[in-house]
Motif scaffolding. Structure first.
Motif, PDB file in Angstrom:
ATOM      1  N   UNK A   1       1.488  -6.546   4.691  1.00  0.00           N
ATOM      2  CA  UNK A   1       1.159  -5.859   3.442  1.00  0.00           C
ATOM      3  C   UNK A   1       2.333  -4.974   3.022  1.00  0.00           C
ATOM      4  N   UNK A   2       2.410  -4.696   1.736  1.00  0.00           N
ATOM      5  CA  UNK A   2       3.453  -3.805   1.224  1.00  0.00           C
ATOM      6  C   UNK A   2       3.086  -2.353   1.485  1.00  0.00           C
ATOM      7  N   UNK A   3       4.047  -1.598   1.955  1.00  0.00           N
ATOM      8  CA  UNK A   3       3.916  -0.172   2.231  1.00  0.00           C
ATOM      9  C   UNK A   3       5.030   0.569   1.505  1.00  0.00           C
ATOM     10  N   UNK A   4       4.813   1.814   1.204  1.00  0.00           N
ATOM     11  CA  UNK A   4       5.883   2.714   0.805  1.00  0.00           C
ATOM     12  C   UNK A   4       6.483   3.265   2.089  1.00  0.00           C
TER      13      UNK A   4
ATOM     14  N   UNK B   1       9.770   6.504  -2.966  1.00  0.00           N
ATOM     15  CA  UNK B   1      10.022   5.866  -1.675  1.00  0.00           C
ATOM     16  C   UNK B   1      10.255   4.371  -1.898  1.00  0.00           C
ATOM     17  N   UNK B   2      10.952   3.731  -0.984  1.00  0.00           N
ATOM     18  CA  UNK B   2      11.131   2.288  -1.031  1.00  0.00           C
ATOM     19  C   UNK B   2       9.811   1.601  -0.709  1.00  0.00           C
ATOM     20  N   UNK B   3       9.751   0.300  -1.010  1.00  0.00           N
ATOM     21  CA  UNK B   3       8.553  -0.479  -0.723  1.00  0.00           C
ATOM     22  C   UNK B   3       8.960  -1.746   0.020  1.00  0.00           C
ATOM     23  N   UNK B   4       8.204  -2.082   1.061  1.00  0.00           N
ATOM     24  CA  UNK B   4       8.486  -3.292   1.816  1.00  0.00           C
ATOM     25  C   UNK B   4       7.309  -3.677   2.676  1.00  0.00           C
ATOM     26  N   UNK B   5       7.342  -4.915   3.194  1.00  0.00           N
ATOM     27  CA  UNK B   5       6.250  -5.382   4.048  1.00  0.00           C
ATOM     28  C   UNK B   5       6.365  -4.819   5.465  1.00  0.00           C
TER      29      UNK B   5
END
Length: 172
Positions: A25-28, A50-54
């Motif tokens: 899932x994508x998280x900050x 904040x950046x976002x990524x899995x």
């Protein structure tokens, strides 16, 4: 998922699982290189910069979906619950695959930790984990499971935030 219990006791209870936060899932996330805002664990905190990524997050052992150039990373994931869904929750489980230590917060309250000091004491942003701990999933293992039944009352109608801080054992 549907779990069927076959106890030969003529019960008709149906247990269903609903995964709200899942692997990938994508998280900050924030690679922590200086003292952050202490409110980062609260649902009201604005993480839009904040950046976002899995998930998972890391930097050095080829088992991470999002590479982070820091030895501490803070991550946040928002998930929604309808009043009906929240009222139906009777169990709450958290599986955390981590290197090397972590603390998890649900809506701003600590709910689990591994290899990170004393429960209830928030680690310093630059603290190291107490001992090495290698993630299990990339080796075909099963990550530690935390029973959060006592945290069910922390769930809210609408948006909820699961926040985790992950710390390495050293700078290497």
């Amino acid at each position: 998922f549907l779990l069927i219990l076959a106890s030969d006791m003529d019960r008709d209870t149906v247990v269903s699982w609903d995964t709200r936060v899942d692997w990938g899932d994508l998280w900050r996330y924030l690679p922590v290189v200086a003292p952050p805002d202490p409110d980062w664990i609260l649902p009201e905190f604005d993480d839009s910069d904040w950046d976002e990524g899995p998930s998972g997050f890391g930097h050095s052992d080829d088992d991470d979906a999002t590479l982070v150039d820091a030895h501490t990373v803070y991550v946040r994931h928002t998930f929604d619950l309808s009043p009906e869904d929240r009222a139906a929750v009777t169990a709450l489980l958290l599986d955390v695959d981590y290197d090397d230590g972590f603390v998890a917060y649900l809506n701003g309250i600590e709910v689990a930790r591994g290899s990170m000091g004393i429960e209830g004491n928030r680690p310093a942003w630059d603290a190291f984990a107490d001992e090495p701990h290698e993630g299990a999933l990339h080796q075909g293992g099963v990550p530690p499971r935390y029973d959060l039944v006592n945290a069910i009352a922390l769930l809210r109608d609408g948006p909820n935030v699961l926040a985790l801080e992950q710390h390495d054992i050293s700078l290497q």
